[in-house]
Structure formats: structure tokens, C-alpha cells
Design an enzyme around this catalytic site. Structure first.
Site, PDB file in Angstrom:
ATOM      1  N   THR A 144     -13.072  -0.925  -4.720  1.00  0.00           N
ATOM      2  CA  THR A 144     -13.156  -0.426  -6.199  1.00  0.00           C
ATOM      3  C   THR A 144     -14.476  -0.729  -6.680  1.00  0.00           C
ATOM      4  O   THR A 144     -15.112  -1.862  -6.152  1.00  0.00           O
ATOM      5  CB  THR A 144     -12.036  -0.935  -7.078  1.00  0.00           C
ATOM      6  OG1 THR A 144     -12.780  -1.005  -8.276  1.00  0.00           O
ATOM      7  CG2 THR A 144     -11.551  -2.334  -6.566  1.00  0.00           C
ATOM      8  N   SER A 179     -10.755  -9.016 -12.497  1.00  0.00           N
ATOM      9  CA  SER A 179      -9.201  -9.276 -12.617  1.00  0.00           C
ATOM     10  C   SER A 179      -8.766  -9.754 -11.157  1.00  0.00           C
ATOM     11  O   SER A 179      -9.517  -9.739 -10.239  1.00  0.00           O
ATOM     12  CB  SER A 179      -8.435  -8.215 -13.075  1.00  0.00           C
ATOM     13  OG  SER A 179      -8.457  -7.404 -11.873  1.00  0.00           O
ATOM     14  N   TYR A 181      -6.492  -8.578  -9.510  1.00  0.00           N
ATOM     15  CA  TYR A 181      -6.466  -7.336  -8.686  1.00  0.00           C
ATOM     16  C   TYR A 181      -7.790  -7.137  -8.103  1.00  0.00           C
ATOM     17  O   TYR A 181      -7.858  -6.720  -6.675  1.00  0.00           O
ATOM     18  CB  TYR A 181      -5.960  -5.965  -9.532  1.00  0.00           C
ATOM     19  CG  TYR A 181      -6.535  -4.805  -8.937  1.00  0.00           C
ATOM     20  CD1 TYR A 181      -6.316  -3.991  -7.534  1.00  0.00           C
ATOM     21  CD2 TYR A 181      -7.605  -3.873  -9.532  1.00  0.00           C
ATOM     22  CE1 TYR A 181      -6.715  -3.213  -7.088  1.00  0.00           C
ATOM     23  CE2 TYR A 181      -8.033  -2.929  -9.150  1.00  0.00           C
ATOM     24  CZ  TYR A 181      -7.683  -2.509  -7.874  1.00  0.00           C
ATOM     25  OH  TYR A 181      -7.999  -1.139  -7.389  1.00  0.00           O
ATOM     26  N   HIS A 182      -8.715  -7.134  -8.954  1.00  0.00           N
ATOM     27  CA  HIS A 182     -10.346  -6.735  -8.313  1.00  0.00           C
ATOM     28  C   HIS A 182     -10.643  -7.481  -7.221  1.00  0.00           C
ATOM     29  O   HIS A 182     -11.247  -7.456  -6.272  1.00  0.00           O
ATOM     30  CB  HIS A 182     -11.328  -6.695  -9.455  1.00  0.00           C
ATOM     31  CG  HIS A 182     -11.071  -5.126 -10.062  1.00  0.00           C
ATOM     32  ND1 HIS A 182     -10.346  -5.311 -11.298  1.00  0.00           N
ATOM     33  CD2 HIS A 182     -11.383  -4.067  -9.971  1.00  0.00           C
ATOM     34  CE1 HIS A 182     -10.267  -3.959 -12.029  1.00  0.00           C
ATOM     35  NE2 HIS A 182     -10.799  -3.112 -10.851  1.00  0.00           N
ATOM     36  N   LYS A 185      -9.559  -7.031  -3.922  1.00  0.00           N
ATOM     37  CA  LYS A 185     -10.462  -6.026  -3.279  1.00  0.00           C
ATOM     38  C   LYS A 185     -11.552  -6.841  -2.601  1.00  0.00           C
ATOM     39  O   LYS A 185     -11.946  -6.421  -1.493  1.00  0.00           O
ATOM     40  CB  LYS A 185     -10.626  -4.971  -3.992  1.00  0.00           C
ATOM     41  CG  LYS A 185      -9.484  -4.157  -4.680  1.00  0.00           C
ATOM     42  CD  LYS A 185      -9.033  -3.289  -3.447  1.00  0.00           C
ATOM     43  CE  LYS A 185      -8.183  -1.980  -3.980  1.00  0.00           C
ATOM     44  NZ  LYS A 185      -7.607  -1.222  -3.243  1.00  0.00           N
TER      45      LYS A 185
HETATM   46  P1  NAD Z   1      -0.755   4.347  -6.410  1.00  0.00           P
HETATM   47  O1  NAD Z   1      -0.240   2.937  -6.994  1.00  0.00           O
HETATM   48  O2  NAD Z   1      -0.550   5.523  -7.151  1.00  0.00           O
HETATM   49  O3  NAD Z   1      -0.404   4.455  -5.003  1.00  0.00           O
HETATM   50  C1  NAD Z   1      -0.416   3.279  -4.021  1.00  0.00           C
HETATM   51  C2  NAD Z   1       0.705   3.292  -3.178  1.00  0.00           C
HETATM   52  O4  NAD Z   1       0.696   2.383  -2.179  1.00  0.00           O
HETATM   53  C3  NAD Z   1       2.059   3.574  -3.774  1.00  0.00           C
HETATM   54  O5  NAD Z   1       2.921   4.721  -3.390  1.00  0.00           O
HETATM   55  C4  NAD Z   1       2.901   2.177  -3.192  1.00  0.00           C
HETATM   56  O6  NAD Z   1       3.890   2.862  -3.140  1.00  0.00           O
HETATM   57  C5  NAD Z   1       1.909   1.937  -1.991  1.00  0.00           C
HETATM   58  N1  NAD Z   1       2.325   0.627  -1.444  1.00  0.00           N
HETATM   59  C6  NAD Z   1       1.680  -0.566  -2.183  1.00  0.00           C
HETATM   60  N2  NAD Z   1       1.908  -1.632  -1.613  1.00  0.00           N
HETATM   61  C7  NAD Z   1       2.264  -1.238  -0.409  1.00  0.00           C
HETATM   62  C8  NAD Z   1       2.580  -1.936   0.811  1.00  0.00           C
HETATM   63  N3  NAD Z   1       2.527  -3.267   0.970  1.00  0.00           N
HETATM   64  N4  NAD Z   1       2.836  -1.131   1.845  1.00  0.00           N
HETATM   65  C9  NAD Z   1       3.113  -0.039   2.111  1.00  0.00           C
HETATM   66  N5  NAD Z   1       2.869   0.835   0.789  1.00  0.00           N
HETATM   67  C10 NAD Z   1       2.380   0.175  -0.403  1.00  0.00           C
HETATM   68  O7  NAD Z   1      -2.423   3.762  -6.633  1.00  0.00           O
HETATM   69  P2  NAD Z   1      -3.608   5.031  -6.350  1.00  0.00           P
HETATM   70  O8  NAD Z   1      -3.979   5.032  -7.702  1.00  0.00           O
HETATM   71  O9  NAD Z   1      -3.212   6.135  -5.510  1.00  0.00           O
HETATM   72  O10 NAD Z   1      -4.694   4.049  -5.581  1.00  0.00           O
HETATM   73  C11 NAD Z   1      -4.730   3.993  -4.078  1.00  0.00           C
HETATM   74  C12 NAD Z   1      -5.900   3.135  -3.821  1.00  0.00           C
HETATM   75  O11 NAD Z   1      -6.861   3.593  -4.418  1.00  0.00           O
HETATM   76  C13 NAD Z   1      -5.715   1.834  -4.147  1.00  0.00           C
HETATM   77  O12 NAD Z   1      -5.961   0.864  -3.270  1.00  0.00           O
HETATM   78  C14 NAD Z   1      -6.414   1.521  -5.307  1.00  0.00           C
HETATM   79  O13 NAD Z   1      -6.918   0.134  -5.324  1.00  0.00           O
HETATM   80  C15 NAD Z   1      -7.636   2.236  -4.850  1.00  0.00           C
HETATM   81  N6  NAD Z   1      -8.473   2.743  -6.416  1.00  0.00           N
HETATM   82  C16 NAD Z   1      -7.787   3.675  -7.185  1.00  0.00           C
HETATM   83  C17 NAD Z   1      -8.318   3.933  -8.341  1.00  0.00           C
HETATM   84  C18 NAD Z   1      -7.636   4.822  -9.562  1.00  0.00           C
HETATM   85  O14 NAD Z   1      -8.399   5.138 -10.442  1.00  0.00           O
HETATM   86  N7  NAD Z   1      -6.517   5.309  -9.257  1.00  0.00           N
HETATM   87  C19 NAD Z   1      -9.771   3.711  -8.559  1.00  0.00           C
HETATM   88  C20 NAD Z   1     -10.426   2.743  -7.595  1.00  0.00           C
HETATM   89  C21 NAD Z   1      -9.642   2.543  -6.570  1.00  0.00           C
END
Ligand code: NAD
Length: 382
Positions: A144, A179, A181-182, A185
Site C-alpha cells: 500500500t 496504522s 495494518y499499514h 505491509k
Molecule cells: P478484501 O478484504 O475485500 O479482500 C481480501 C480477501 O482476502 C478477502 O476475500 C478475504 O476473505 C481474503 N483473506 C484475508 N486473509 C486471508 C487468509 N489468511 N487466507 C486466505 N484468504 C484471506 O480487500 P481488498 O480491498 O480486495 O484488498 C486486497 C488487497 O489489496 C489487500 O492486501 C489490501 O491491503 C490491498 N490494498 C487494497 C486497497 C483498497 O483500496 N481496497 C488499497 C491498497 C491496498
């Protein structure tokens, strides 16, 4: 290519799986479906009614004739992950499967520990399983932009040239995440970089900005394929939250002054960026970092953009300022580089009134599903 999409039931992962499948890749989703359980824990929901993963995949097959493989399980279970890799032998492993909400990670100690264990141990397992079973496989890891924080200098793509006491080196860009969370990463990035340096793995770390939108060409094919749309104060991302607030006649709630500036991108660009990374793998031993966003906006700018479109649509709309539940700079310098994906062919969908109107119309269509008690923040950083 044979591509595993871990987290393929989520907001970014599902449209990515469909997009890559549509392009003819042999796609397998791995997901433990925990995101759906967090909705239950938080008494929340996706604005859009989403089908179960089996139903989604079956519908995709009926419509396109293309199969997507599915393994329901947790990356933290090493034996499960080994089985997936032994059976699929992927060329690329796209890793979305993490707990990705900053507020969720800041609820309390348990949620911070869960977030870091889920994310860091999951990624460590991916590293070890790839090293053991498919060492040539390209790991495409979602990081991120929040890893960098808001330094008072330009943000480079992963590395910075430093001159110190008469000597020079190119070093990892300093990280000041905001955070738990961050931070997870950042820990992932360090572990992945180590794996490249020491074991010769190939990794692309995509430092993604905040994603907005919900539809892609593929998810629009049928209501069963619709993407999830998070709007609550825990999982909703800024622009998506404002659009929902406009749809239900709630003030657009800007945290603090609203000068917090971040990188943003359209979900349609997320899926394309993953394709670009997969088509141009990192070299053996290379830890490559791309900043994956297309434009920068302050939170207040976004709220004003949404307000303008909402008023055009005949919706009453006001912007209000809440006392900031987070600890962050509300006014700061922000300029981040993002040329590497564009150099490889990304043609960004920039944020237009038309795009905002499209998302707003979907929000209005589903507004009866909005649980209004979830719209305001309840988690604070202190
Ligand atoms: P999301 O929560 O919608 O999807 C994540 C998926 O991963 C979910 O379906 C969840 O069930 C699955 N998951 C989580 N932990 C797991 C585990 N231990 N084993 C198997 N499955 C697991 O999130 P998103 O918005 O689709 O984000 C996806 C990725 O992109 C994340 O890593 C997030 O940090 C990164 N990201 C997202 C954004 C955003 O704006 N949405 C921005 C920057 C980075």
C-alpha cells in the site's frame, strides 16, 4: 499463464480473477472467505448483494465457458497452501489475501495482533511455499502507498538514492506507516525483499493507492458477478464512503481539516496493473516496487467532487468536518512518483464526473441496504 489469485473473493481480487480469466489465463482463486465473516462481526454488509463464491464462479463459467479453480482455505495453514501450489504449479501468485482495514487493525490489541499475524504469517507462508515448490513463480504482492506515510520530500517507487558522509547507495525508501495494518505491509515488504536477496525469489510489491469504484467490464456481465462495495467506517474507502453518504442524504464526513492527501485509482486500473505486472515478471532475485495509483487528491477535494455530482443528480448534499479519529497530518506535502506502471502500458481511467455519477447511481439503487449506524467512525487511534 497459470495464475493463483489469493484473496480472489474480495473487492480487488474478484474482478482481477475475472479479468485475468477473460484474457485467457488459467486462474485459481484461494480464499478463506474471512472477509464475509468480518461483515458479521461488525454487523455490516456489502452495499451490493454479493453471491457466494461457488455461485459466482459457476455463473462465470455458464456465461463465458471459462473455468476458475477454487480452494477455500487459509494462507496461514501451511499444509493447505503447499497442496494448492503442488496442484496448481502457478507461474504467478497474486497475493491480495490480507486483512486490509486500518480501523479494524486499530480496534484493540486483539485486532492488531490478528491483523499482523494474519498478514505477516500468511505472506511468510507464501514465501516459503513458493521457495519450496515453485521457486520460479512470480509473487505479485499487494502493498500500500500507506507504507510510506507522508514525508516532507517526494516519494520514490520503492527505493531512494542517498548520499551520506561522502558515499552513495540506493536504499529502500523510508517507511512511516499510519496504522497497525499499514505496519503489517511494511513487515511483509521487508520479508519479501529478504527472500529475493537470499533465495533468489522474484517479487513485485505493488504499493497500491486507495481504490474506488466497483464495476469492471466482467462484473457487469451479470448481477451474480457483481463486486462487493464496502461503505462502513471500518472497511469503506474514502471516496466510496462519500458516495454512499451522498446517496442516503448523510453529510459527507471529512475527518479533520481534510488536507490529508493520498494516491487513488479506479478498480478498472487495479485489474490492469496486475495483468501488467504478470506479463512483465520481476527478474530472479529482484524485489521490484511499483507505486500503483493514478492520481492524488486530498480528502476534502474528493468530498467536494462528490458533492458537485450529487447536486447535479438532484441530491441534497453537505460536507461536514468530524474530529479526526486517526492520528495523521491533516495538511502536508505529498508528491509520489508513479511512472513505472504507465511506462509498461497502463492507461489510467482518471476520476471524472461520469465515473462518480456511475458509482453514485449504483449507490442510490441499493441505498435501502445501507446500515446507517455504520456510516460514522467508531474506532479511534488513541
Ligand atoms: P478484501 O478484504 O475485500 O479482500 C481480501 C480477501 O482476502 C478477502 O476475500 C478475504 O476473505 C481474503 N483473506 C484475508 N486473509 C486471508 C487468509 N489468511 N487466507 C486466505 N484468504 C484471506 O480487500 P481488498 O480491498 O480486495 O484488498 C486486497 C488487497 O489489496 C489487500 O492486501 C489490501 O491491503 C490491498 N490494498 C487494497 C486497497 C483498497 O483500496 N481496497 C488499497 C491498497 C491496498
Amino acid at each position: 499463464m497459470k495464475i493463483v489469485v489469493a484473496g480472489g473473493d474480495g473487492f480487488c481480487g474478484w474482478p482481477t480473477a475475472l479479468y485475468l480469466s477473460n484474457k485467457g489465463h488459467d486462474v485459481t482463486i484461494v480464499d478463506n472467505l474471512i472477509r464475509r465473516k468480518w461483515d458479521q462481526e461488525l454487523h455490516s454488509n456489502s452495499l451490493t448483494p454479493i453471491a457466494g463464491i461457488e455461485q459466482r464462479i459457476a455463473r462465470w463459467r455458464e456465461l463465458t465457458g471459462r473455468s476458475i479453480g477454487l480452494y477455500v482455505g487459509d494462507l496461514n495453514q501451511y499444509d493447505f497452501l503447499r497442496t494448492v501450489l503442488l496442484q496448481t504449479k502457478p507461474d504467478a501468485f497474486v497475493h491480495f489475501a490480507e486483512q486490509r482495514s486500518a480501523p479494524y487493525s486499530m480496534i484493540d490489541r486483539e485486532h492488531a495482533v490478528f491483523t499482523q499475524v494474519n498478514n505477516v504469517v500468511g505472506t511468510l507462508n507464501v514465501i516459503y511455499a513458493i521457495k519450496e515448490i515453485v521457486p520460479d513463480c512470480h509473487i505479485i504482492k499487494l502493498g500500500t502507498m500507506g507504507e510510506y506515510g507522508t514525508p516532507n520530500i517526494d516519494i520514490e517507487e520503492g527505493y531512494i538514492k542517498i548520499a551520506h558522509n561522502g558515499r552513495e547507495d540506493v536504499l529502500p525508501y523510508p517507511k512511516q506507516p499510519g496504522s497497525m495494518y499499514h505496519l503489517s505491509k511494511v513487515h511483509d515488504s521487508h520479508n519479501l525483499m529478504f527472500a529475493c536477496r537470499v533465495w533468489g525469489l522474484r517479487v513485485t510489491d505493488l504499493n497500491q493507492g486507495v481504490v474506488y469504484g466497483l464495476h469492471t467490464e466482467e462484473t457487469l456481465l451479470d448481477p451474480v458477478l457483481v463486486n462487493r462495495f464496502d461503505y462502513d467506517a471500518v472497511f469503506g474507502t474514502a471516496l466510496n464512503r462519500f458516495l454512499i453518504q451522498a446517496a442516503i442524504g448523510h453529510d459527507l464526513t471529512v475527518y479533520g481539516e481534510g488536507g490529508q492527501t493520498r494516491g487513488f485509482l479506479d478498480i478498472r486500473d487495479t485489474v490492469r496493473c496486475i495483468e501488467i505486472a504478470a506479463e512483465h515478471p520481476a527478474d530472479i532475485g529482484e524485489f521490484r516496487v511499483f507505486n500503483q495509483f493514478t492520481e492524488e487528491f486530498s480528502v476534502l477535494e474528493l468530498a467536494e467532487k462528490v458533492r458537485k455530482v450529487a447536486l447535479d443528480e438532484g441530491l441534497a448534499c453537505h460536507v461536514s468536518h468530524l474530529s479526526n479519529p486517526r492520528v495523521e497530518k491533516e495538511k502536508h506535502y505529498y508528491y509520489a512518483k508513479n511512472t513505472k506502471l504507465k511506462d509498461l502500458g497502463l492507461e489510467p481511467h482518471l476520476l471524472s464526473d461520469e465515473t462518480l455519477r456511475g458509482i453514485l447511481q449504483t449507490a442510490v439503487e441499493h441505498r435501502s441496504r445501507v446500515l446507517t449506524e455504520n456510516v460514522l467512525p467508531t474506532v479511534t487511534w488513541k
